[in-house]
Design an enzyme around this catalytic site. Structure first.
Site, PDB file in Angstrom:
ATOM      1  N   SER A 138       0.822  -1.213   0.000  1.00  0.00           N
ATOM      2  CA  SER A 138       0.000   0.000   0.000  1.00  0.00           C
ATOM      3  C   SER A 138       0.852   1.257   0.000  1.00  0.00           C
ATOM      4  O   SER A 138       0.418   2.298  -0.490  1.00  0.00           O
ATOM      5  CB  SER A 138      -0.885   0.041   1.248  1.00  0.00           C
ATOM      6  N   HIS A 161      -2.416  -3.820  -6.647  1.00  0.00           N
ATOM      7  CA  HIS A 161      -2.900  -3.349  -5.345  1.00  0.00           C
ATOM      8  C   HIS A 161      -4.392  -3.625  -5.186  1.00  0.00           C
ATOM      9  O   HIS A 161      -5.230  -2.928  -5.758  1.00  0.00           O
ATOM     10  CB  HIS A 161      -2.601  -1.850  -5.193  1.00  0.00           C
ATOM     11  N   GLU A 173      -5.613  -1.588  -8.426  1.00  0.00           N
ATOM     12  CA  GLU A 173      -4.719  -0.607  -9.045  1.00  0.00           C
ATOM     13  C   GLU A 173      -3.527  -1.373  -9.628  1.00  0.00           C
ATOM     14  O   GLU A 173      -2.825  -2.078  -8.899  1.00  0.00           O
ATOM     15  CB  GLU A 173      -4.241   0.416  -8.008  1.00  0.00           C
ATOM     16  N   ASN A 211      -5.321   5.812  -2.209  1.00  0.00           N
ATOM     17  CA  ASN A 211      -4.797   6.300  -0.928  1.00  0.00           C
ATOM     18  C   ASN A 211      -4.207   7.698  -1.029  1.00  0.00           C
ATOM     19  O   ASN A 211      -4.189   8.443  -0.046  1.00  0.00           O
ATOM     20  CB  ASN A 211      -3.770   5.315  -0.359  1.00  0.00           C
TER      21      ASN A 211
END
Ligand code: NAI
Length: 307
Positions: A138, A161, A173, A211
């Site tokens: 992450s 991801h 992702e 994120n």
């Protein structure tokens, strides 16, 4: 899994067998969705206890998926789906042996650059030259993790991801480094689609897309608390009813884990690639972490979950 064999996909590396390293929360979910999509999957962890834990997570989750897919009344179809998926999974504590026969490696171990690099160094030597490597990290740059491997492997090393909980969350992702080959990117996007997810493409930048936007937003919610501008409950109600968020930013932080939030924001501040205002630490967040109030998992975070 028709798409992988369609003519448009023929020039891609045909991924049939997958090794997932790490049988925790994310790894077990990735194993499950790949097995459900009929890939042959080897789940690797360091101990038998960790593998048992991963298997238990999968068994519980796959029952829920089967019920939703076939309906309460179709018990036989549910069971056939479950048996088929589980028959695609083998487990091992020997990572190098597992990757020797794999087209794709997905790493989902502890979020620590040294541990990840040591793992990939060993796997690079054991895997065939055309095996694709990926990390589910992450917060670490894919490019830095890939430095542990040969220059040739780095062209076949991307980010994959997934989101928690993997069986339910529809996004992956797919992260492109500067040196990732186009056909490897295409193979990864196809793999993500075959597991029932929607892939999005992004460069190897802090937080990728989700994120990068979500963490600064959650941090600002903590800074609203720091300044005493609003109460926690009111911040969460406001964002749910006024911005249509399914969960308020502070509830979400408790769900993610406040230690994880702090780890990400401190890491970004150190990396120095994101505007300073966005990575300013929060007193409230830091003091909760210091007290061991880490969110849902510890029974207390911004909110009290003990009752
Ligand atoms: P976790 O703590 O649930 O599982 C990690 C597993 O890796 C454990 O079973 C551990 O025994 C195993 N492990 C540690 N070192 C190992 C090694 N050298 N070889 C083999 N196995 C090893 O962690 P979680 O939450 O599943 O996270 C894994 C990765 O996924 C991290 O990189 C994290 O950043 C990323 N991630 C986590 C998300 C989350 O919501 N928890 C979301 C998206 C990505």
């Amino acid at each position: 899994r028709k798409a992988a064999f369609s003519s448009s996909a023929r020039h891609l590396k045909d991924i049939n067998s997958v090794t997932v390293i790490g049988a925790g929360l994310m790894g077990s979910g990735i194993v499950q969705v790949a097995a459900q999509a009929n890939y042959k999957v080897t789940m690797v962890d360091t101990t038998d206890a960790a593998l048992k834990n991963g298997q238990a997570i999968i068994t519980k989750s796959i029952k829920r998926v089967a019920k939703k897919k076939f309906g309460e009344e179709n018990a036989a179809e549910q069971q056939a789906f479950i048996d088929k998926a589980l028959s695609n999974i083998t487990v091992s504590t020997d990572g190098p042996a597992a990757v020797a026969g794999s087209d794709l490696v997905v790493e989902a171990i502890v979020e620590n650059i040294d541990v990840k690099q040591a793992l990939f160094k060993a796997l690079d030597q054991a895997a065939p030259a055309d095996t694709i490597f990926t990390s589910n990290t992450s917060s670490l740059p894919i490019t830095s993790i890939a430095e542990a491997t040969s220059a040739a492997r780095r062209e076949r090393f991307g980010g994959l991801h997934f989101f928690n909980p993997v069986p339910a969350m529809k996004l992956v992702e797919v992260v492109r480094t500067e040196v990732l080959k186009d056909e490897v990117y295409d193979s990864l996007a196809t793999f993500a689609k075959n597991t029932g997810k929607t892939p999005v493409e992004c460069k190897d930048t802090p937080g990728f897309i989700v994120n990068r936007l979500l963490v600064p937003y959650m941090m600002e919610a903590f800074r609203v608390l720091d300044r005493g501008d609003a109460k926690a409950k009111d911040i969460d109600v406001a964002m749910k009813l006024g911005a249509g968020m399914p969960m308020g930013p502070l509830e979400l932080a408790d769900f993610v884990g406040l230690d994880t939030m702090k780890f990400i924001i401190d890491g970004w501040a150190k990396e120095g690639k994101i505007e300073e205002a966005l990575v300013t630490p929060s007193k409230t967040l830091n003091s909760l972490v210091e007290q061991g109030s880490l969110g849902r998992k510890s029974g207390k975070g911004v909110y009290d979950y003990s009752k």
